[in-house]
Design an enzyme around this catalytic site. Sequence first.
Site, PDB file in Angstrom:
ATOM      1  N   VAL A  84      67.204 -65.022  20.604  1.00 20.52           N
ATOM      2  CA  VAL A  84      66.922 -65.767  21.844  1.00 20.52           C
ATOM      3  C   VAL A  84      68.242 -66.308  22.403  1.00 20.52           C
ATOM      4  O   VAL A  84      68.656 -67.377  22.065  1.00 20.52           O
ATOM      5  CB  VAL A  84      65.959 -66.945  21.584  1.00 20.52           C
ATOM      6  CG1 VAL A  84      65.580 -67.635  22.878  1.00 20.52           C
ATOM      7  CG2 VAL A  84      64.729 -66.518  20.804  1.00 20.52           C
ATOM      8  N   VAL A 144      69.351 -68.763  18.272  1.00 20.01           N
ATOM      9  CA  VAL A 144      69.387 -69.177  19.672  1.00 20.01           C
ATOM     10  C   VAL A 144      70.807 -69.048  20.221  1.00 20.01           C
ATOM     11  O   VAL A 144      71.773 -69.425  19.559  1.00 20.01           O
ATOM     12  CB  VAL A 144      68.894 -70.637  19.808  1.00 20.01           C
ATOM     13  CG1 VAL A 144      69.033 -71.133  21.235  1.00 20.01           C
ATOM     14  CG2 VAL A 144      67.450 -70.760  19.334  1.00 20.01           C
ATOM     15  N   SER A 145      70.934 -68.528  21.435  1.00 21.76           N
ATOM     16  CA  SER A 145      72.207 -68.408  22.150  1.00 21.76           C
ATOM     17  C   SER A 145      73.142 -67.466  21.377  1.00 21.76           C
ATOM     18  O   SER A 145      72.775 -66.319  21.145  1.00 21.76           O
ATOM     19  CB  SER A 145      72.811 -69.793  22.390  1.00 21.76           C
ATOM     20  OG  SER A 145      73.870 -69.729  23.327  1.00 21.76           O
ATOM     21  N   LEU A 146      74.342 -67.908  20.972  1.00 17.58           N
ATOM     22  CA  LEU A 146      75.178 -67.049  20.134  1.00 17.58           C
ATOM     23  C   LEU A 146      74.430 -66.656  18.867  1.00 17.58           C
ATOM     24  O   LEU A 146      74.711 -65.621  18.259  1.00 17.58           O
ATOM     25  CB  LEU A 146      76.492 -67.748  19.785  1.00 17.58           C
ATOM     26  CG  LEU A 146      77.462 -66.978  18.884  1.00 17.58           C
ATOM     27  CD1 LEU A 146      77.897 -65.656  19.519  1.00 17.58           C
ATOM     28  CD2 LEU A 146      78.668 -67.834  18.520  1.00 17.58           C
TER      29      LEU A 146
END
Length: 395
Positions: free
Chosen positions: A243, A220-222
């Site tokens: 994601v 998720v994210s980074l």
Amino acid sequence: MKQLMFTEDPQFWFETLRLFGHAAYGGSDFGEVLAAASTVKAGDYESWHDAYRGMADRLYAEAADAGPVTARDLLLRASTYYFSAGFFLHGDPADPRIDASYDRSVECFRRAGVAEPVEIPYKDTVLHGYLYRAPGDGPKPMVIMHSGFDGSAEELHFMGAGAAAERGYHVLTFDGPGQPSAIRRGIVFRPDWEHVVTPVVDFVLGLDGVDPGRVALLGVSLGGELAPRAAAFEPRLAAVVAVDGVYDAGAAVTSFLPWDRAEIVRRANAEHDEEFDALLRAGREASSTLRWACDHGRYVMGAATDREFVAKYLEYTLEGGVAEKIQCPVLVCEAADDLFFGGETETEPRRLAAHLTAPKTLLTFTAEEGADAHCHVGAQRLAAGRIYDWLDRTL
């Protein structure tokens, strides 16, 4: 998504939307977030802390006299608000409120009892995480999940772990280096994430009831850069989900600077560069996102200065043929209005997808769906449904 609050502060709006979104899986309640946010002054980290710490303390106290189901729900929401209370304080790592709010967040989540705390052997220490066991007999697929630059293993319950568990997957969430439970023990981020994921895969393959041919990794994210990076060097993964997808994480910072990437790398690593430092100071004044990113980045990357943080952050890239090494199927998610990785001409998810030679799917979430924010924080059930339907088909 149009900013409905904190119209002059995109970072405060995104974090508020993130909290609204956690309501989908029990991590917040809309009215509670709205009540807390209405007392926050844009850009004022003290008022943010006080608003969410106060909300969390009220729920924590109420849980003491509540029935089991009510207490669970109160504790899950309190966990979210305690974590958020400390979110903007990392510019001063010695601030005692950081550990106080985080420790209470973890306590609340564990008392809620939705997952089993686990310790994963890592080098000469352990990584902390949670195991969700799917019901029934026979080998089941496993989803390994980690967050990115600023999320926690506890928060992942509301960002996909709970959704995977209710669909019959075993799930393992964990904090890697630089993430909350690790950074508090001095374990800073590292870009070669395969050295983090490989011992986690070893761990899950040692658990009963895990199908070794159906182990997926979701970042998720980074984590949308970290998970593909790990997949490039970990052949036991059957699928990877980003994601959202990130090809070059440094793009989130280099967009504020007037040089090309090679020049930024050179200057960021120089012993002295007053012009660079002055630009970062000006950028902090002009951008709430850069201000927060530099404060938090120094904390999690072990950097003494903003420029040193930038130098370290530029190492988080899939350039140089790394993306092309991935062999398993990849789902690359994209937010149409990503605050961090949108890009003026080409988004980071699209850059990642363009470099993949493995089977790939690009999944775009839009404003019409209420899902165009980074990691689709305003539409968690929509995002989870599409992601896990893809994973069902792929595995």
